[in-house]
Design a protein around this motif. Sequence first.
Motif, short mmCIF file in Angstrom:
data_model
loop_
_atom_site.label_atom_id
_atom_site.label_comp_id
_atom_site.label_asym_id
_atom_site.label_seq_id
_atom_site.Cartn_x
_atom_site.Cartn_y
_atom_site.Cartn_z
N LYS A 14 0.86 -1.18 0.00
CA LYS A 14 0.00 0.00 0.00
C LYS A 14 0.90 1.22 0.00
CE LYS A 14 -4.18 -1.79 2.21
NZ LYS A 14 -5.16 -1.59 3.31
N TYR A 15 0.56 2.18 -0.85
CA TYR A 15 1.37 3.39 -0.97
C TYR A 15 0.59 4.60 -0.50
CZ TYR A 15 4.38 0.44 -3.86
OH TYR A 15 5.20 -0.55 -4.31
N SER A 16 1.28 5.54 0.11
CA SER A 16 0.63 6.75 0.60
C SER A 16 0.50 7.81 -0.48
CB SER A 16 1.41 7.33 1.79
OG SER A 16 2.78 7.51 1.45
N SER A 17 1.36 7.74 -1.51
CA SER A 17 1.27 8.67 -2.63
C SER A 17 2.13 8.13 -3.77
CB SER A 17 1.73 10.08 -2.22
OG SER A 17 1.38 11.02 -3.22
N GLU A 68 3.76 12.94 2.07
CA GLU A 68 3.47 11.55 2.45
C GLU A 68 4.77 10.77 2.64
OE1 GLU A 68 0.62 10.58 3.25
OE2 GLU A 68 -0.71 12.13 2.43
N LYS A 85 5.41 8.94 5.39
CA LYS A 85 5.83 9.14 6.78
C LYS A 85 5.99 7.85 7.57
CE LYS A 85 3.79 13.75 6.85
NZ LYS A 85 2.71 14.62 7.38
N THR A 86 5.44 6.74 7.04
CA THR A 86 5.61 5.45 7.71
C THR A 86 6.18 4.44 6.71
OG1 THR A 86 3.35 4.73 7.20
CG2 THR A 86 3.70 5.91 9.29
N LYS A 102 3.80 2.32 4.37
CA LYS A 102 3.12 3.00 3.27
C LYS A 102 4.04 4.07 2.67
CE LYS A 102 -1.58 2.26 4.98
NZ LYS A 102 -2.82 2.91 5.48
N VAL A 159 6.07 6.28 -0.36
CA VAL A 159 5.69 6.91 -1.62
C VAL A 159 6.21 6.04 -2.75
CG1 VAL A 159 5.99 8.92 -3.12
CG2 VAL A 159 5.68 9.24 -0.65
#
Length: 429
Positions: free
Chosen positions: A200-203, A367, A369-370, A373, A375
């Motif tokens: 899963k990607y945040s951006s 994004e 930051k974790t 997830k 970028v």
Amino acid sequence: MNRKVAAFLGRHNFSIHQDINSVVEAMLFDMNEGLSGRPSGEDMIRTYANPPSQATAGKSVIVIDAGGTNFRSCLVTFDSNGNPSIDFMEKTRMPGVDRELSKKEFFDQISANLEHLKDKSSSIGFCFSYPVDIQEDGDGVLINFTKEVKAPEVEGSHIGKELEKALKEHGWKNKLHVSMLNDTVSALLAGAADPDEGMKYSSYVGFILGTGMNSAYIQTASPEYKNLKTQIINCESGKFDKVARSDFDISFDKKSEKPGIGIMEKLCSGAYMGPIAFEAVTAAGKENLFSEKLSEKLSQLDSLTQIEMDSFLHAPYSTNSKLGSIMAECAKNDDYDVLFQLLDALVERCARMAAAILSACVIKSGEGKTADKPVCILCNGTSFFKTYKVRQRVLGYLEEILVKERGLYFDVISRENDITLGTAIGGLL
């Protein structure tokens, strides 16, 4: 570094091991200015588009990919499960590369290139790898050509409307809708549509380092930027101009098709790295960096391409390359080391500039930051993947600048047919 090479590069204002963070900060300032509507090097073009919330299914779209050298076209069909198939693929030369074209000649050539796709769909996704001001209806106004394409009458035109008009004149019957995309936007969409399994990607970021250089990222809505909704931004990173240039860069820029335009791109993309190397090598010969006979031989060179310099870096003692054969004929003493380090300095700069662009995009996205997830950065282009050690160096610099220094996480991916599939998705948004 060889002291002789270091002294030579210093004399010519070439930044050896350019500090990447200083470039990142300058780019972030420039990006902010562009998004705020103030003068900036990068265009920061709004696309009014985001990755679709669900898979595209049950539709066909004509895809055009107008790159720096090649013009590709095909039909992409998504089945009921969203699986794409690519048919009728053809590749020709990009119009305007070989000679200057009028506006009519330019669009007539494109129409001729699309004859095999006539009326196979009403939707056209047009990946146009040049600075285009995207309109809310999906069309785009060409700001200017780069990569030495010569068709000045086309600049300022609505590309989609002009293409629709030309295709009708060539006998197309369907009512057409053309959606304009930059190749970095297509790359971003491809990455969003095809994540690694279980990820899963945040951006998302799209990055091209081939004949040219550019990036795109998703900018979240912010009151800082008036009327800006969350959307993909085409940065036009190749136009960034707040960066140090050497004497070699300035000398070549004056000879280029468009002096003063595409400053960052001219520092390190495939179309320009060879000519910059030519400037550096011929200057080095005149200043006696090489032995006498080699200097004389190198002075007879009339050009140098990225492929030729890269072939030497990958195998300096092979005689199958242009430079390798010259070296085998008359190199002495430390000639090999001098030429290798001189050319490698250009490649090293390319990697550092690429890392700066990608770092700025990740930071600006807000994004990553974790670690679970990150970028997603989809990279495309032979200069990134095939040029001597560029990819390894960029990944190393990103790990240092983003992860270790800022606690931001990224994942670099590549996909087969990424631009084609991303453009197909964009053509149906």
